[in-house]
Design an enzyme around this catalytic site. Structure first.
Site, PDB file in Angstrom:
ATOM      1  N   GLU A  50     -20.589 -40.089  20.666  1.00 24.73           N
ATOM      2  CA  GLU A  50     -19.549 -38.946  20.711  1.00 24.73           C
ATOM      3  C   GLU A  50     -18.202 -39.538  20.425  1.00 24.73           C
ATOM      4  O   GLU A  50     -17.517 -38.777  19.952  1.00 24.73           O
ATOM      5  CB  GLU A  50     -19.395 -38.120  22.229  1.00 24.73           C
ATOM      6  CG  GLU A  50     -20.612 -37.323  22.227  1.00 24.73           C
ATOM      7  CD  GLU A  50     -20.973 -36.343  21.116  1.00 24.73           C
ATOM      8  OE1 GLU A  50     -19.844 -35.942  20.716  1.00 24.73           O
ATOM      9  OE2 GLU A  50     -22.090 -36.015  20.881  1.00 24.73           O
ATOM     10  N   TYR A  55     -13.091 -32.106  24.573  1.00 18.67           N
ATOM     11  CA  TYR A  55     -14.396 -31.996  23.769  1.00 18.67           C
ATOM     12  C   TYR A  55     -15.490 -33.071  24.062  1.00 18.67           C
ATOM     13  O   TYR A  55     -16.666 -32.809  24.299  1.00 18.67           O
ATOM     14  CB  TYR A  55     -14.023 -32.188  22.375  1.00 18.67           C
ATOM     15  CG  TYR A  55     -15.169 -32.401  21.203  1.00 18.67           C
ATOM     16  CD1 TYR A  55     -15.839 -31.258  20.843  1.00 18.67           C
ATOM     17  CD2 TYR A  55     -15.603 -33.750  21.245  1.00 18.67           C
ATOM     18  CE1 TYR A  55     -17.042 -31.639  20.354  1.00 18.67           C
ATOM     19  CE2 TYR A  55     -16.555 -34.003  20.302  1.00 18.67           C
ATOM     20  CZ  TYR A  55     -17.456 -32.973  19.788  1.00 18.67           C
ATOM     21  OH  TYR A  55     -18.476 -33.165  19.396  1.00 18.67           O
ATOM     22  N   ASP A  92     -15.272 -27.908  18.397  1.00 11.76           N
ATOM     23  CA  ASP A  92     -14.844 -28.823  17.362  1.00 11.76           C
ATOM     24  C   ASP A  92     -14.659 -27.965  16.033  1.00 11.76           C
ATOM     25  O   ASP A  92     -14.644 -26.562  15.972  1.00 11.76           O
ATOM     26  CB  ASP A  92     -15.786 -30.053  16.940  1.00 11.76           C
ATOM     27  CG  ASP A  92     -17.121 -29.615  16.401  1.00 11.76           C
ATOM     28  OD1 ASP A  92     -17.467 -28.540  16.241  1.00 11.76           O
ATOM     29  OD2 ASP A  92     -17.793 -30.636  16.087  1.00 11.76           O
ATOM     30  N   CYS A 113     -29.172 -19.050   7.590  1.00 14.41           N
ATOM     31  CA  CYS A 113     -28.482 -18.984   8.950  1.00 14.41           C
ATOM     32  C   CYS A 113     -29.528 -18.350   9.640  1.00 14.41           C
ATOM     33  O   CYS A 113     -29.696 -17.135   9.555  1.00 14.41           O
ATOM     34  CB  CYS A 113     -27.179 -18.304   8.850  1.00 14.41           C
ATOM     35  SG  CYS A 113     -26.160 -18.473  10.573  1.00 14.41           S
TER      36      CYS A 113
END
Length: 365
Positions: free
Chosen positions: A35, A118, A136, A200
């Site tokens: 991360e 985050y 993000d 999608c």
């Protein structure tokens, strides 16, 4: 709506997710490293760095006990070096305070250096299965399009709205997969240009898709013009055929990395004059500037530079670390052992193609 969104998204994610190495581990430390490395850095770039870093530091204790220069050398080229320094400092805290086990509460994990909202949400959800929503750039794009948010995403109020929506959508079960799924969707399907809406899994409820506004959502106002600086640096060789390098202060930009001494060009000053002045200020020496060795361009996050490197001869004084942590004379072979910023690294790679005898004409007289 939130249940359908999560269900459809997770079904798609299980089928379509990319095969990434940090998705094959449940070790909080390895997830934490991924991360931090993924912040503002492309996945393809991170993968080899992640493997090399964890091969060198397989546990928190290995990282905590490592030398700073070794850590930065393995980070070399990945950019945003404060991430590497903060990760190293945080590992020391985790080793000392938590016996090498990453804490699993928002308060404790957020107190570690380099872990903001985050990163805390991502690590807690992925490594500890806790329902904290991440936000993000990919998440912002998916959420603003899905809910038809047309205001400027540079606005704090808009980002807060995105966070609120993400928190409403995240399920209590599989929160880590959900967060990764939203980011995956933004990275591979809901892309900035030409999104693949037909692929999608949540397009049926997406307002931007329904109203044909994916080309204008999200809206982001123009950024300020990025400044450009001309930089002059000096390449100095001693009687042993070694080059002088300087260690940047730990608390400075690119702290803990080595560089060739020099600095910004002042208005009305030639680049040769810049090198003479900077080496006087940084090293306490007077130099004679000879031929230019290399000119190169490099872009940082908030500014751009054109770096001009000149061969220099010291005509008076002995180099002292007036603005750096320390100075060091190194051979061409030894350059590779030291971590450099990207621009200086390009100089290093060029210098390593030279032969030691090629440096003789640049020796200190």
């Amino acid at each position: 709506m939130s249940d359908r969104f999560a269900e459809n998204l997770l079904t798609w994610y299980r089928r379509e997710k990319r095969d990434l190495p940090w998705r094959k581990t449940d070790d909080p430390y390895r997830i934490w490293v991924s991360e931090i490395m993924l912040q503002q850095t492309r996945v393809d770039t991170v993968i080899p760095y992640w493997h090399r870093f964890l091969a060198a530091f397989p546990t928190v204790h290995h990282l905590a006990n490592a030398d700073r220069q070794q850590v930065l050398k393995l980070w070399e080229g990945l950019g945003y070096y404060s991430r590497g320094r903060n990760l190293h400092d945080a590992a020391r805290t985790v080793a000392d305070k938590y016996d090498g086990r990453l804490p699993d509460t928002y308060e404790k994990i957020s107190a570690l250096k380099g872990i903001g909202p985050y990163s805390a949400a991502a690590i807690l959800s992925i490594a500890f299965n806790k329902p904290y929503a991440v936000v993000d750039g990919n998440v912002i794009r998916v959420i603003t399009r899905y809910f038809g948010i047309e205001e400027d995403i540079r606005s704090a109020s808009v980002r807060n709205r995105v966070r609120e929506h993400a928190e409403e959508l995240i399920p209590n079960n599989e929160p880590g997969d959900f967060n990764q799924a939203v980011m995956e969707l933004g990275a591979t399907v809901c892309t900035p240009k030409n999104p693949q809406c037909s692929s999608c899994p949540v397009s049926a409820g997406c307002i931007a898709n329904q109203t044909s506004r994916t080309d204008v959502i999200p809206y982001k106002s123009k950024a300020k013009k990025i400044p450009h600086h001309k930089i002059g640096v000096g390449l100095i060789v001693n009687q042993s055929g070694k080059l002088l390098i300087a260690l940047r202060p730990e608390d400075a930009m690119l702290g803990g990395l080595w560089e060739f001494p020099g600095g910004k060009n002042d208005t009305g000053e030639s680049l040769e004059e810049t090198v003479i002045r900077e080496l006087r200020e940084e090293l306490g020496v007077e130099v004679r500037v000879s031929e230019k060795y290399m000119q190169l361009k490099h872009a940082y996050s908030h500014f751009k530079i054109t770096l001009h490197a000149y061969w220099c001869t010291i005509i008076s004084g002995n180099p002292q670390p007036k603005s750096s942590e320390k100075l060091k004379w190194v051979s061409l072979d030894e350059l590779e052992q030291h971590p450099f910023p990207k621009a200086n690294k390009i100089l290093v790679e060029g210098l390593q193609n030279m032969q030691p005898e090629d440096l003789k004409r640049f020796l200190i007289k």
